[in-house]
Write a protein that holds these residues in place. Structure first.
Motif, mmCIF file in Angstrom:
data_model
loop_
_atom_site.group_PDB
_atom_site.id
_atom_site.type_symbol
_atom_site.label_atom_id
_atom_site.label_comp_id
_atom_site.label_asym_id
_atom_site.label_seq_id
_atom_site.Cartn_x
_atom_site.Cartn_y
_atom_site.Cartn_z
ATOM 1 N N PHE A 290 0.864 -1.175 0.000
ATOM 2 C CA PHE A 290 0.000 0.000 0.000
ATOM 3 C C PHE A 290 0.907 1.233 0.000
ATOM 4 O O PHE A 290 1.642 1.476 0.955
ATOM 5 C CB PHE A 290 -0.879 0.012 1.249
ATOM 6 N N LEU A 291 0.849 2.036 -1.038
ATOM 7 C CA LEU A 291 1.786 3.136 -1.205
ATOM 8 C C LEU A 291 1.602 4.252 -0.184
ATOM 9 O O LEU A 291 2.513 5.065 -0.001
ATOM 10 C CB LEU A 291 1.669 3.712 -2.620
ATOM 11 N N GLU A 292 0.462 4.293 0.463
ATOM 12 C CA GLU A 292 0.228 5.339 1.466
ATOM 13 C C GLU A 292 0.784 4.965 2.832
ATOM 14 O O GLU A 292 0.657 5.730 3.793
ATOM 15 C CB GLU A 292 -1.269 5.651 1.581
ATOM 16 N N THR A 293 1.422 3.784 2.943
ATOM 17 C CA THR A 293 1.900 3.283 4.225
ATOM 18 C C THR A 293 3.429 3.183 4.241
ATOM 19 O O THR A 293 4.108 3.411 3.239
ATOM 20 C CB THR A 293 1.309 1.883 4.514
ATOM 21 N N ALA A 294 3.961 2.801 5.414
ATOM 22 C CA ALA A 294 5.366 2.408 5.579
ATOM 23 C C ALA A 294 6.360 3.491 5.176
ATOM 24 O O ALA A 294 7.473 3.183 4.749
ATOM 25 C CB ALA A 294 5.639 1.119 4.785
ATOM 26 N N GLY A 295 5.959 4.752 5.296
ATOM 27 C CA GLY A 295 6.850 5.845 4.936
ATOM 28 C C GLY A 295 7.085 5.993 3.444
ATOM 29 O O GLY A 295 7.955 6.774 3.022
ATOM 30 N N LEU A 296 6.309 5.281 2.619
ATOM 31 C CA LEU A 296 6.527 5.336 1.171
ATOM 32 C C LEU A 296 6.215 6.698 0.565
ATOM 33 O O LEU A 296 6.934 7.132 -0.355
ATOM 34 C CB LEU A 296 5.725 4.230 0.479
ATOM 35 N N PRO A 297 5.172 7.424 1.003
ATOM 36 C CA PRO A 297 4.953 8.747 0.399
ATOM 37 C C PRO A 297 6.152 9.668 0.548
ATOM 38 O O PRO A 297 6.527 10.373 -0.412
ATOM 39 C CB PRO A 297 3.725 9.287 1.153
ATOM 40 N N GLU A 298 6.780 9.661 1.710
ATOM 41 C CA GLU A 298 7.942 10.522 1.920
ATOM 42 C C GLU A 298 9.090 10.124 0.988
ATOM 43 O O GLU A 298 9.739 10.985 0.376
ATOM 44 C CB GLU A 298 8.398 10.446 3.378
ATOM 45 N N ARG A 299 9.333 8.828 0.877
ATOM 46 C CA ARG A 299 10.440 8.370 0.048
ATOM 47 C C ARG A 299 10.170 8.623 -1.434
ATOM 48 O O ARG A 299 11.072 9.017 -2.193
ATOM 49 C CB ARG A 299 10.711 6.885 0.293
ATOM 50 N N ILE A 300 8.940 8.397 -1.865
ATOM 51 C CA ILE A 300 8.618 8.585 -3.282
ATOM 52 C C ILE A 300 8.619 10.066 -3.639
ATOM 53 O O ILE A 300 9.089 10.448 -4.723
ATOM 54 C CB ILE A 300 7.286 7.903 -3.617
ATOM 55 N N LEU A 301 8.131 10.918 -2.749
ATOM 56 C CA LEU A 301 8.184 12.353 -3.029
ATOM 57 C C LEU A 301 9.628 12.825 -3.139
ATOM 58 O O LEU A 301 9.977 13.584 -4.061
ATOM 59 C CB LEU A 301 7.451 13.146 -1.950
#
Length: 295
Positions: free
Chosen positions: A277-288
């Motif tokens: 789930f892209l909204e979890t696990a700190g992924l939004p911060e890393r992808i941004l």
């Protein structure tokens, strides 16, 4: 263009009325100060609503960041195709490019989940210049037959549910063993993004015929691989997400992608399977952060 927060937009392509959602505002072509749009491509039976919470998380960090999520033909708000033979990865890639043209997007950072990652490979063959960066969420040039067989044997087998609690329970039952890090709220969010209410029942928000090509595939042998297309992107910044428990996207494939690529970042998400789930696990911060570096 008026700034929006996930409102649908529509465009015509290949005789079909297609749809997507836009968060933010697309800058004028040639505007050096505008952030590159993030273009989100969903999985096989999924649609643009999958990226709602991801978009909110990105824009909470950077309000000026525009995001686009697309409904391929036969999904979400897009028109159904005339028959199952029209549901192919190349056709979905051309749908995507037509959507970018409609919005005036010449270059973007693409985020592809599962089938969406395969669409990125086809876009590389069709219009490599459009890809400023690529995020592959739990899929790459090689897809494991066992994982695809699991999808074939589970997705769409039960086509309707009497109510939302039953639909959510079915999603939780299906994903729970490979997503121990997730809770009921996560599964409910996934169910409500991927299903809709019709005639008093809860059904998948897609044309059931799009599963027919998958049902007809011979999964007794290895699947064709897309390494030649991946190699076209070896100089383009890439970010690869793998679910720790994924059966579709192997650690060996991730390792080979890293070996072949000049500028790649990777993350393995603990406690999640296919696809994280892209909204979890700190992924939004890393992808941004990745998207900003792609400029």
């Amino acid at each position: 263009m008026t700034t929006t927060e996930g409102e649908p937009f529509f465009y015509d392509h290949d005789g079909l009325r297609l749809a997507g959602r836009l968060w933010g505002e697309i800058g004028e072509a040639g505007d050096a100060g505008a952030p590159l749009p993030i273009v989100c491509l969903p999985g096989l039976t999924r649609n643009s609503r999958d990226f709602t919470e991801f978009a909110h998380a990105i824009r909470a960090q950077k309000p000026a960041q525009p995001l686009v999520a697309l409904d391929y033909r036969g999904r979400g708000l897009s028109q159904y195709a005339s028959g199952p033979e029209a549901y192919t990865v190349p056709s979905e890639a051309t749908d995507t490019l037509a959507g970018l043209d409609h919005l005036g997007i010449s270059r973007a950072v693409f985020v592809g989940t599962s089938r969406g990652a395969l669409v990125i490979h086809l876009i590389a063959a069709m219009r490599l210049s459009a890809i400023a960066g690529a995020v592959f969420n739990d899929a790459g040039p090689r897809i494991e037959t066992a994982g695809l067989r699991q999808i074939r044997d589970t997705v769409g087998v039960v086509e309707s549910f009497p109510d939302w609690p039953t639909a959510v329970a079915a999603v939780a039952s299906s994903l729970g063993p490979t997503f121990p890090a997730m809770g009921r709220g996560d599964f409910e969010r996934m169910a409500r993004a991927g299903f809709r209410e019709r005639d008093g029942t809860i059904v998948g928000d897609y044309d059931p015929r799009l599963l027919e090509p998958l049902r007809a595939m011979d999964l007794a042998t290895d699947l064709p691989e897309l390494w030649e297309l991946f190699d076209l992107m070896k100089a383009i910044p890439s970010f690869v997400v793998r679910g720790e428990n994924s059966a579709l996207f192997s650690a060996e494939t991730l390792s080979e992608m890293t070996r072949r690529h000049d500028a790649i970042e990777t993350v393995t998400v603990a406690g999640q399977g296919h696809a994280p789930f892209l909204e979890t696990a700190g992924l939004p911060e890393r992808i941004l952060g990745f998207a900003q570096r792609c400029r």
